[in-house]
Design a protein around this motif. Structure first.
Motif, short mmCIF file in Angstrom:
data_model
loop_
_atom_site.label_atom_id
_atom_site.label_comp_id
_atom_site.label_asym_id
_atom_site.label_seq_id
_atom_site.Cartn_x
_atom_site.Cartn_y
_atom_site.Cartn_z
N LEU A 155 -8.13 -2.50 -0.79
CA LEU A 155 -8.00 -3.28 0.44
C LEU A 155 -9.39 -3.57 1.00
O LEU A 155 -10.18 -2.64 1.22
CB LEU A 155 -7.17 -2.51 1.46
CG LEU A 155 -6.92 -3.21 2.81
CD1 LEU A 155 -6.11 -4.49 2.61
CD2 LEU A 155 -6.22 -2.28 3.78
N VAL B 96 -14.69 -1.67 4.03
CA VAL B 96 -14.73 -2.12 5.42
C VAL B 96 -16.07 -2.79 5.68
O VAL B 96 -17.14 -2.20 5.48
CB VAL B 96 -14.53 -0.95 6.41
CG1 VAL B 96 -14.74 -1.43 7.84
CG2 VAL B 96 -13.13 -0.37 6.25
N VAL C 151 -4.70 4.04 0.68
CA VAL C 151 -5.48 3.04 -0.06
C VAL C 151 -6.47 3.76 -0.98
O VAL C 151 -7.26 4.60 -0.53
CB VAL C 151 -6.24 2.11 0.90
CG1 VAL C 151 -7.04 1.09 0.11
CG2 VAL C 151 -5.27 1.40 1.84
N ILE D 121 0.84 -1.20 0.00
CA ILE D 121 0.00 0.00 0.00
C ILE D 121 0.88 1.25 0.00
O ILE D 121 0.62 2.22 -0.73
CB ILE D 121 -0.93 -0.02 1.23
CG1 ILE D 121 -1.94 -1.16 1.12
CG2 ILE D 121 -1.66 1.32 1.37
CD1 ILE D 121 -2.76 -1.38 2.37
N VAL E 71 -11.30 -5.04 4.19
CA VAL E 71 -11.05 -5.27 5.62
C VAL E 71 -12.34 -5.77 6.26
O VAL E 71 -13.40 -5.14 6.14
CB VAL E 71 -10.58 -3.98 6.33
CG1 VAL E 71 -10.27 -4.28 7.80
CG2 VAL E 71 -9.37 -3.40 5.63
N VAL F 188 -3.32 3.82 5.78
CA VAL F 188 -4.73 3.62 5.48
C VAL F 188 -5.23 4.69 4.52
O VAL F 188 -6.03 4.41 3.61
CB VAL F 188 -5.56 3.63 6.79
CG1 VAL F 188 -7.04 3.37 6.49
CG2 VAL F 188 -5.03 2.58 7.76
N GLN F 189 -4.77 5.91 4.68
CA GLN F 189 -5.19 7.00 3.78
C GLN F 189 -4.67 6.79 2.37
O GLN F 189 -5.23 7.33 1.42
CB GLN F 189 -4.69 8.33 4.33
CG GLN F 189 -5.41 8.81 5.57
CD GLN F 189 -4.82 10.09 6.14
OE1 GLN F 189 -3.62 10.32 6.03
NE2 GLN F 189 -5.66 10.92 6.75
N LEU G 114 -10.89 1.48 -0.40
CA LEU G 114 -10.94 0.84 0.91
C LEU G 114 -12.36 0.37 1.20
O LEU G 114 -13.31 1.17 1.18
CB LEU G 114 -10.48 1.83 2.00
CG LEU G 114 -10.49 1.31 3.44
CD1 LEU G 114 -9.60 0.08 3.60
CD2 LEU G 114 -10.07 2.41 4.41
N THR H 5 -10.81 3.33 10.75
CA THR H 5 -10.65 2.69 9.44
C THR H 5 -11.92 2.83 8.62
O THR H 5 -11.88 3.16 7.42
CB THR H 5 -10.31 1.20 9.61
OG1 THR H 5 -9.15 1.07 10.43
CG2 THR H 5 -10.03 0.55 8.26
N SER H 6 -13.09 2.61 9.24
CA SER H 6 -14.35 2.74 8.50
C SER H 6 -14.63 4.19 8.11
O SER H 6 -15.30 4.44 7.11
CB SER H 6 -15.51 2.17 9.32
OG SER H 6 -15.74 2.95 10.48
N ALA I 176 -13.17 4.71 4.79
CA ALA I 176 -13.55 3.73 3.78
C ALA I 176 -14.38 4.33 2.66
O ALA I 176 -15.16 5.27 2.86
CB ALA I 176 -14.31 2.58 4.43
N ASP I 177 -14.21 3.76 1.46
CA ASP I 177 -15.04 4.13 0.31
C ASP I 177 -16.37 3.38 0.35
O ASP I 177 -17.38 3.89 -0.13
CB ASP I 177 -14.30 3.82 -0.99
CG ASP I 177 -13.00 4.59 -1.10
OD1 ASP I 177 -13.03 5.77 -1.44
OD2 ASP I 177 -11.94 3.98 -0.82
#
Length: 562
Positions: free
Chosen positions: A427, A453, A448, A419, A429, A445-446, A451, A461-462, A465-466
């Motif tokens: 990714l 979740v 990715v 990543i 998750v 994480v940014q 993303l 993380t969520s 997320a996209d």
């Protein structure tokens, strides 16, 4: 758990003895006590202090029975009756069944005028100073004092003096409240703390009618198994702070399931009402947890009902996020994934997934490119306590290993590096917070580009997320897991999913279909059947065949580690 005081299980090679129970001759193994012998003869002997997993104390006297031994002739040989069986010489006084081991030619009467009179006397004695707390007592509905007073007690009371007042609402531990007035001095809690968890913290003080249960000076009942004393208390003396005054037990629906707090997989009963879980209690399984469970696992359900629970699928649109129907969000996600090469995609699964979810995730992985898609789980480790708590805090590490989704965290660094260098662009998750659980920096994480979740609670993380796909908690799903010892066990659905949240296996099944993998499965039983056909270790099994107590799988030693 090996317990030297397990009177319910004499050695397998113990010799069989002829014993008469209520006029019927039967065979029982040497070492069995009269209470358990009667139970095997389908006769019930009421008891308070006796517990098959604890040492014998013999102080409640509720299990009084009539006992006899063979009559002997002048040569000390048994006199035989017309049926060829020994004649019984009955003792003139009752004996306690819990401390009486069966012997050759012994006679036991669980029902007789003397036994009935003894039980009535014991019940009257126990109720002399007992408070009339039944309308407000948490034990109501599960109270042996209540049940036995109706079945074996007198219809009225001859007691006219004032009852002895004892301490109430005593805080004796982080999770326990004591109402001493209700205690009948059975000593189960004392023996459990000393014998099962090696925490000699409880004892009796004072004498006679003023005897009370108390913690030793400078100590508290704070061990990680303290709530088991609430389970085995036959009255309402010990109550759980977490469950106290929350719900009447007869309103609860009890669902057989397993604890997902660690790899032990203790068997449980999930008590719920109107889609709310109120408590978890241990369910007996001698192959896993005997009759106990730790407090940490028992109380690990409250997150299910947090107010910020994810209840609808969300997709990123422009610079914001909008709720998106399942019928739109899955095809959109699949379309974006299909545009990428397998080496550009990675999956971080979870050791908390069921076998069925892991199987479907492995098929999603195949649809995305197979082994070229890097996959791993986030390991969770703690300290094993030598009783039930496992060092592996993931409940289904063996299941994820079985389906090739786990490398015990060894691939996480490779995924993170991919990543950071831009090689991995997407990714997926599942039920993990990479920042807190995997220790990843925010910048990774940014970085990715896509993303996804799948989880039940919002986390950092969520938030990035996209696509956010709301899944199910352990109490909202049916499926199976393999514990640290390689035992296949079953989860059962206790409550319904909130809002538009969807069962994880259904999310994965829809994603697999949208990626072009087809969809001929419609129920969790069908998923298990397909999984069993594709997995030699599960060959011939069905979800229903697992049963309430599970099945031992013959796994490779590397998989069946605790």
């Amino acid at each position: 758990m090996n317990n030297p005081f397990n009177h319910d299980s004499p050695p397998a090679d113990a010799p069989l003895l002829n014993v008469q129970v209520d006029g019927v001759w039967m065979k029982f193994p040497r070492g069995l006590n009269a209470v358990e012998a009667a139970r095997r003869a389908q006769k019930f002997v009421p008891h308070y202090c006796y517990h098959p997993k604890l040492s014998i104390s013999g102080n409640c006297r509720m299990c009084l029975i009539e006992l006899g031994m063979p009559k002997l002739d002048a040569e000390r040989k048994p006199l035989l009756a017309a049926d060829g069986k020994p004649e019984i010489n009955w003792m003139p006084r009752p004996q306690i069944g819990c401390a009486t081991l069966v012997a050759e030619g012994m006679g036991i009467r669980t029902e007789s005028p003397m036994v009935d009179e003894c039980r009535k006397g014991v019940m009257e004695f126990l109720l002399i100073n007992h408070p009339l707390d039944c309308p407000i007592c948490d034990q109501a509905g599960e109270c042996k004092l209540q049940e036995y007073s109706v079945q074996y007690g007198n219809e009225g009371s001859r007691f006219t003096d004032d009852k002895v007042k004892k301490p109430k609402r005593v805080d004796i531990g982080e999770r326990i409240v004591l109402d001493d007035e209700r205690c009948i001095m059975c000593s189960r809690c004392i023996r459990f703390s000393k014998e099962m968890v090696d925490d000699d913290v409880l004892g009796f003080i004072d004498r006679g009618s003023h005897t009370t249960l108390a913690v030793h000076p400078g100590k508290r009942l704070d061990n990680n198994y303290s709530l088991n004393t609430v389970d085995i208390c036959p009255v309402g003396a010990l109550t759980s702070k977490d469950f106290r005054f929350q719900m009447r037990v007869w309103f609860l629906k009890e669902t057989k399931s397993i604890c997902t707090g660690c790899a032990t997989g203790c068997n449980t009963l999930v008590g719920s009402r109107e889609n709310l879980v109120y408590r978890q209690t241990p369910r007996e399984n001698e192959a896993v947890n005997s009759q106990w469970m730790c407090d940490q696992g028992r109380l690990g359900f409250h997150y299910i009902h947090l107010p910020d629970r994810l209840t609808e699928p969300v997709a990123k649109v422009g610079h914001g996020k909008l709720p998106t129907p399942w019928g739109e969000i899955i095809p959109r996600l699949a379309a974006q994934l299909r545009q990428l090469q397998p080496k550009q995609i990675a999956i971080i699964a979870s050791g908390r997934l069921t076998n069925e979810e892991a199987f479907l995730l492995s098929q999603v992985r195949q649809a995305l490119g197979g082994n070229a898609v890097l996959t791993d789980i986030v390991p969770r480790t703690g300290e094993a306590d030598g009783i039930l708590r496992s060092a592996d805090l993931n409940p289904n590490t063996n299941g994820l290993e079985l389906f090739g989704l786990s490398n015990q965290g060894r691939t996480l660094g490779q995924i993170r590096q991919g990543i950071d260098t831009g090689r991995i662009e997407a990714l997926i998750v599942l039920h993990e917070n990479l920042l807190a659980d995997a220790g990843w920096p925010l910048s990774t994480v940014q970085n990715v580009k896509l993303l996804v979740v799948q989880s039940i609670l919002p986390c950092p993380t969520s938030e990035l997320a996209d696509f956010v796909l709301p899944g199910a908690s352990f109490a909202e799903k049916r499926g199976s897991m393999i514990n640290g010892a390689g035992r296949l066990q079953r989860l059962n659905k206790a409550i319904a999913l909130p809002g538009q949240a969807m069962d994880d296996w259904q999310i994965l099944l829809q994603l697999k279909a949208a990626l072009g993998g087809g969809n001929g499965l419609h129920t969790i039983e069908e998923v298990f059947k397909a999984m069993a056909e594709a997995t030699p270790a599960l060959s011939g099994l069905t979800l229903s065949r697992i049963g309430d107590l599970g099945i031992d799988l013959k796994l490779e030693p590397a998989l069946a580690t605790k």
